[in-house]
Design a protein around this motif. Structure first.
Motif, PDB file in Angstrom:
ATOM      1  N   GLY A  37     -11.403  11.380  14.941  1.00  0.00           N
ATOM      2  CA  GLY A  37     -11.342  12.744  15.455  1.00  0.00           C
ATOM      3  C   GLY A  37     -12.754  13.233  15.740  1.00  0.00           C
ATOM      4  O   GLY A  37     -13.694  12.442  15.831  1.00  0.00           O
ATOM      5  N   ALA A  38     -12.898  14.555  15.867  1.00  0.00           N
ATOM      6  CA  ALA A  38     -14.203  15.132  16.190  1.00  0.00           C
ATOM      7  C   ALA A  38     -15.196  14.875  15.056  1.00  0.00           C
ATOM      8  O   ALA A  38     -16.376  14.635  15.286  1.00  0.00           O
ATOM      9  N   GLU A  39     -14.714  14.938  13.840  1.00  0.00           N
ATOM     10  CA  GLU A  39     -15.576  14.692  12.682  1.00  0.00           C
ATOM     11  C   GLU A  39     -15.095  13.423  11.992  1.00  0.00           C
ATOM     12  O   GLU A  39     -13.890  13.248  11.786  1.00  0.00           O
ATOM     13  N   VAL A  40     -16.036  12.571  11.651  1.00  0.00           N
ATOM     14  CA  VAL A  40     -15.658  11.301  11.033  1.00  0.00           C
ATOM     15  C   VAL A  40     -16.367  11.114   9.712  1.00  0.00           C
ATOM     16  O   VAL A  40     -17.594  11.171   9.642  1.00  0.00           O
ATOM     17  N   GLN A  41     -15.575  10.927   8.667  1.00  0.00           N
ATOM     18  CA  GLN A  41     -16.179  10.600   7.379  1.00  0.00           C
ATOM     19  C   GLN A  41     -16.365   9.079   7.330  1.00  0.00           C
ATOM     20  O   GLN A  41     -15.411   8.323   7.486  1.00  0.00           O
ATOM     21  N   THR A  42     -17.607   8.643   7.140  1.00  0.00           N
ATOM     22  CA  THR A  42     -17.884   7.205   7.236  1.00  0.00           C
ATOM     23  C   THR A  42     -17.965   6.521   5.868  1.00  0.00           C
ATOM     24  O   THR A  42     -18.198   5.319   5.800  1.00  0.00           O
ATOM     25  N   ASP A  43     -17.798   7.303   4.785  1.00  0.00           N
ATOM     26  CA  ASP A  43     -17.817   6.665   3.467  1.00  0.00           C
ATOM     27  C   ASP A  43     -16.548   7.020   2.674  1.00  0.00           C
ATOM     28  O   ASP A  43     -16.564   7.174   1.470  1.00  0.00           O
ATOM     29  N   LEU A  44     -15.470   7.144   3.438  1.00  0.00           N
ATOM     30  CA  LEU A  44     -14.167   7.437   2.876  1.00  0.00           C
ATOM     31  C   LEU A  44     -13.732   6.296   1.945  1.00  0.00           C
ATOM     32  O   LEU A  44     -13.824   5.130   2.316  1.00  0.00           O
ATOM     33  N   GLU A  45     -13.275   6.613   0.741  1.00  0.00           N
ATOM     34  CA  GLU A  45     -12.745   5.556  -0.132  1.00  0.00           C
ATOM     35  C   GLU A  45     -11.276   5.832  -0.376  1.00  0.00           C
ATOM     36  O   GLU A  45     -10.924   6.750  -1.107  1.00  0.00           O
ATOM     37  N   GLY A  46     -10.426   5.054   0.260  1.00  0.00           N
ATOM     38  CA  GLY A  46      -8.988   5.266   0.130  1.00  0.00           C
ATOM     39  C   GLY A  46      -8.256   4.037   0.599  1.00  0.00           C
ATOM     40  O   GLY A  46      -8.635   2.917   0.273  1.00  0.00           O
ATOM     41  N   GLU A  47      -7.228   4.259   1.422  1.00  0.00           N
ATOM     42  CA  GLU A  47      -6.399   3.128   1.863  1.00  0.00           C
ATOM     43  C   GLU A  47      -6.760   2.612   3.245  1.00  0.00           C
ATOM     44  O   GLU A  47      -6.160   1.671   3.734  1.00  0.00           O
ATOM     45  N   GLN A  48      -7.740   3.257   3.922  1.00  0.00           N
ATOM     46  CA  GLN A  48      -8.040   2.855   5.308  1.00  0.00           C
ATOM     47  C   GLN A  48      -8.903   1.604   5.399  1.00  0.00           C
ATOM     48  O   GLN A  48      -8.811   0.848   6.363  1.00  0.00           O
ATOM     49  N   THR A  49      -9.775   1.416   4.411  1.00  0.00           N
ATOM     50  CA  THR A  49     -10.627   0.229   4.390  1.00  0.00           C
ATOM     51  C   THR A  49     -10.583  -0.345   2.983  1.00  0.00           C
ATOM     52  O   THR A  49     -10.957   0.333   2.032  1.00  0.00           O
ATOM     53  N   VAL A  50     -10.110  -1.574   2.876  1.00  0.00           N
ATOM     54  CA  VAL A  50     -10.003  -2.171   1.542  1.00  0.00           C
ATOM     55  C   VAL A  50     -10.702  -3.524   1.500  1.00  0.00           C
ATOM     56  O   VAL A  50     -10.904  -4.186   2.514  1.00  0.00           O
ATOM     57  N   GLY A  51     -11.070  -3.901   0.277  1.00  0.00           N
ATOM     58  CA  GLY A  51     -11.520  -5.262   0.005  1.00  0.00           C
ATOM     59  C   GLY A  51     -10.393  -5.991  -0.699  1.00  0.00           C
ATOM     60  O   GLY A  51      -9.436  -5.382  -1.183  1.00  0.00           O
ATOM     61  N   VAL A  52     -10.500  -7.312  -0.751  1.00  0.00           N
ATOM     62  CA  VAL A  52      -9.465  -8.137  -1.368  1.00  0.00           C
ATOM     63  C   VAL A  52     -10.096  -8.967  -2.474  1.00  0.00           C
ATOM     64  O   VAL A  52     -11.102  -9.656  -2.246  1.00  0.00           O
ATOM     65  N   GLU A  53      -9.508  -8.907  -3.658  1.00  0.00           N
ATOM     66  CA  GLU A  53      -9.900  -9.810  -4.737  1.00  0.00           C
ATOM     67  C   GLU A  53      -8.820 -10.875  -4.851  1.00  0.00           C
ATOM     68  O   GLU A  53      -7.633 -10.562  -4.923  1.00  0.00           O
ATOM     69  N   LEU A  54      -9.225 -12.144  -4.830  1.00  0.00           N
ATOM     70  CA  LEU A  54      -8.274 -13.261  -4.941  1.00  0.00           C
ATOM     71  C   LEU A  54      -8.530 -13.985  -6.256  1.00  0.00           C
ATOM     72  O   LEU A  54      -9.684 -14.183  -6.642  1.00  0.00           O
ATOM     73  N   ARG A  55      -7.456 -14.371  -6.932  1.00  0.00           N
ATOM     74  CA  ARG A  55      -7.588 -15.116  -8.181  1.00  0.00           C
ATOM     75  C   ARG A  55      -6.719 -16.354  -8.157  1.00  0.00           C
ATOM     76  O   ARG A  55      -5.560 -16.299  -7.760  1.00  0.00           O
ATOM     77  N   THR A  56      -7.301 -17.454  -8.585  1.00  0.00           N
ATOM     78  CA  THR A  56      -6.537 -18.675  -8.782  1.00  0.00           C
ATOM     79  C   THR A  56      -7.327 -19.575  -9.714  1.00  0.00           C
ATOM     80  O   THR A  56      -8.559 -19.650  -9.609  1.00  0.00           O
ATOM     81  N   ASN A  57      -6.646 -20.215 -10.645  1.00  0.00           N
ATOM     82  CA  ASN A  57      -7.316 -21.166 -11.547  1.00  0.00           C
ATOM     83  C   ASN A  57      -8.547 -20.594 -12.228  1.00  0.00           C
ATOM     84  O   ASN A  57      -9.545 -21.286 -12.378  1.00  0.00           O
ATOM     85  N   GLY A  58      -8.511 -19.334 -12.603  1.00  0.00           N
ATOM     86  CA  GLY A  58      -9.669 -18.731 -13.266  1.00  0.00           C
ATOM     87  C   GLY A  58     -10.825 -18.400 -12.340  1.00  0.00           C
ATOM     88  O   GLY A  58     -11.877 -17.956 -12.793  1.00  0.00           O
ATOM     89  N   ARG A  59     -10.643 -18.621 -11.044  1.00  0.00           N
ATOM     90  CA  ARG A  59     -11.704 -18.305 -10.074  1.00  0.00           C
ATOM     91  C   ARG A  59     -11.462 -16.924  -9.486  1.00  0.00           C
ATOM     92  O   ARG A  59     -10.324 -16.514  -9.288  1.00  0.00           O
ATOM     93  N   ARG A  60     -12.561 -16.218  -9.175  1.00  0.00           N
ATOM     94  CA  ARG A  60     -12.472 -14.906  -8.526  1.00  0.00           C
ATOM     95  C   ARG A  60     -13.230 -14.957  -7.210  1.00  0.00           C
ATOM     96  O   ARG A  60     -14.412 -15.257  -7.173  1.00  0.00           O
ATOM     97  N   ILE A  61     -12.506 -14.633  -6.146  1.00  0.00           N
ATOM     98  CA  ILE A  61     -13.067 -14.687  -4.798  1.00  0.00           C
ATOM     99  C   ILE A  61     -12.855 -13.311  -4.159  1.00  0.00           C
ATOM    100  O   ILE A  61     -11.780 -12.711  -4.300  1.00  0.00           O
ATOM    101  N   PHE A  62     -13.854 -12.824  -3.442  1.00  0.00           N
ATOM    102  CA  PHE A  62     -13.731 -11.527  -2.773  1.00  0.00           C
ATOM    103  C   PHE A  62     -13.913 -11.665  -1.264  1.00  0.00           C
ATOM    104  O   PHE A  62     -14.752 -12.442  -0.804  1.00  0.00           O
ATOM    105  N   TYR A  63     -13.127 -10.865  -0.533  1.00  0.00           N
ATOM    106  CA  TYR A  63     -13.247 -10.790   0.926  1.00  0.00           C
ATOM    107  C   TYR A  63     -13.409  -9.325   1.300  1.00  0.00           C
ATOM    108  O   TYR A  63     -12.486  -8.521   1.100  1.00  0.00           O
ATOM    109  N   ILE A  64     -14.602  -8.981   1.799  1.00  0.00           N
ATOM    110  CA  ILE A  64     -14.933  -7.578   2.106  1.00  0.00           C
ATOM    111  C   ILE A  64     -15.619  -7.545   3.479  1.00  0.00           C
ATOM    112  O   ILE A  64     -16.846  -7.481   3.587  1.00  0.00           O
TER     113      ILE A  64
END
Ligand code: MLT
Ligand code: MN
Ligand code: ZN
Length: 298
Positions: free
Chosen positions: A165-192
């Motif tokens: 819109g006319a005004e844009v919040q660029t550091d919004l923390e909610g559901e519009q931009t997410v990171g993903v944490e993946l777990r398997t075999n005790g490993r932690r992987i992130f996709y951001i």
């Protein structure tokens, strides 16, 4: 069972070369002097058999064709079990339209990102009886593909460009931009692949991870202005820069992360030139710059 990741596309929106761009990197890519890159997507698997695709880029058809792990295994059988969206940007959702050939898979996203998709009737091309749209709650772990568990978390960002819109919040923390944490075999992987800033909370979350794929859009905040291709800063686009005291290289330096890989690079980013001082600096700081087809197993 082992974790596998394959970078389907390492570039940000537009790709390298971008169709209308004559910048140095785009010219070098057209000349075959640096590798061309397709748009932002990562395939992940917990067993090497079935795969989840994180973000469906406009280049997904060519990306699948170039990836033996995603080729059909029978007449109409495919290793692609699910697609997850981390935001509603065009480079992350337009590829859904290429997956419309009556193929069952699960589409995971937050409620707000599903609303963006639902508001665009063209996505009804994904038949409701074939493609299950599953809403994922922030912070709730789910099985994204056999043997691989995922949790979504908010990262600072903004709404898709086409919804601004006319005004844009660029550091919004909610559901519009997410990171993903993946777990398997005790490993932690992130996709951001999109992130406006590394907050204390984000740093704490990714600390000690085995592998992090992170937003590598720009080397510096005013890069688009300096290369003459545009007026927007990285901050305005909702993307942290690699360099500088507030950049991602500094922010992730002391977090004890096993492997750090930049993804979602804009075509202006000097790290895309293998001989550039910026590439040397990123590698010196312990980062790898993703290429299409790069695979990592843990
Ligand atoms: C972004 O990552 O900022 C967006 O993909 C921009 C765009 O939609 O072109
Ligand atoms: Mn993007
Ligand atoms: Zn360019």
């Amino acid at each position: 069972m082992a974790f596998r990741a394959r970078v389907l596309g390492a570039a940000a929106g537009g790709g390298l070369p971008q169709w209308n761009c004559g910048c140095e990197n785009c010219r070098l890519a057209r000349a075959g002097e640096i590798p061309s890159l397709t748009q932002s997507s990562l395939a992940v698997s917990g067993d090497g058999q079935s795969w989840a695709v994180l973000n469906a880029s406009p280049d997904i058809r060519a990306q699948i064709a170039a990836s033996p792990c995603l080729h059909p295994t029978d007449l109409r059988k495919t290793p692609l079990a699910s697609v997850l969206l981390t935001n509603g940007d065009i480079d992350h959702v337009a590829g859904l339209l290429s997956l419309r050939e009556q193929q069952p898979f699960t589409l995971f996203a937050t409620g707000e990102i599903h609303e963006v998709i639902a508001a665009n009737p063209i996505f009804n091309a994904l038949a409701a009886d074939r493609v299950a749209r599953v809403t994922v709650e922030i912070g709730h772990e789910f099985e994204i593909v056999s043997g691989l568990h995922a949790t979504l978390f908010p990262v600072p960002g903004k709404v898709p460009l086409y919804m601004e819109g006319a005004e844009v919040q660029t550091d919004l923390e909610g559901e519009q931009t997410v990171g993903v944490e993946l777990r398997t075999n005790g490993r932690r992987i992130f996709y951001i692949p999109g992130c406006a800033a590394v907050t204390d909370r984000l740093a704490e979350r990714i600390g000690g991870a085995d592998l992090v794929f992170f937003d590598g859009t720009l080397w510096r905040d005013d890069e688009m202005q300096r290369t003459g291709v545009g007026t927007k800063t990285g901050k305005r686009m909702g993307h942290i820069s690699m360099s500088g005291p507030e950049g991602s290289i500094a922010a992730l330096a002391a977090l004890g992360i096993g492997e750090k890989v930049f993804v979602h690079m804009n075509n202006t980013n000097p790290v895309l030139r293998p001989s550039s001082p910026e590439r040397a600096a990123a590698e010196e700081a312990g980062w790898r710059v993703a290429q299409d087809g790069m695979e990592i197993s843990l």
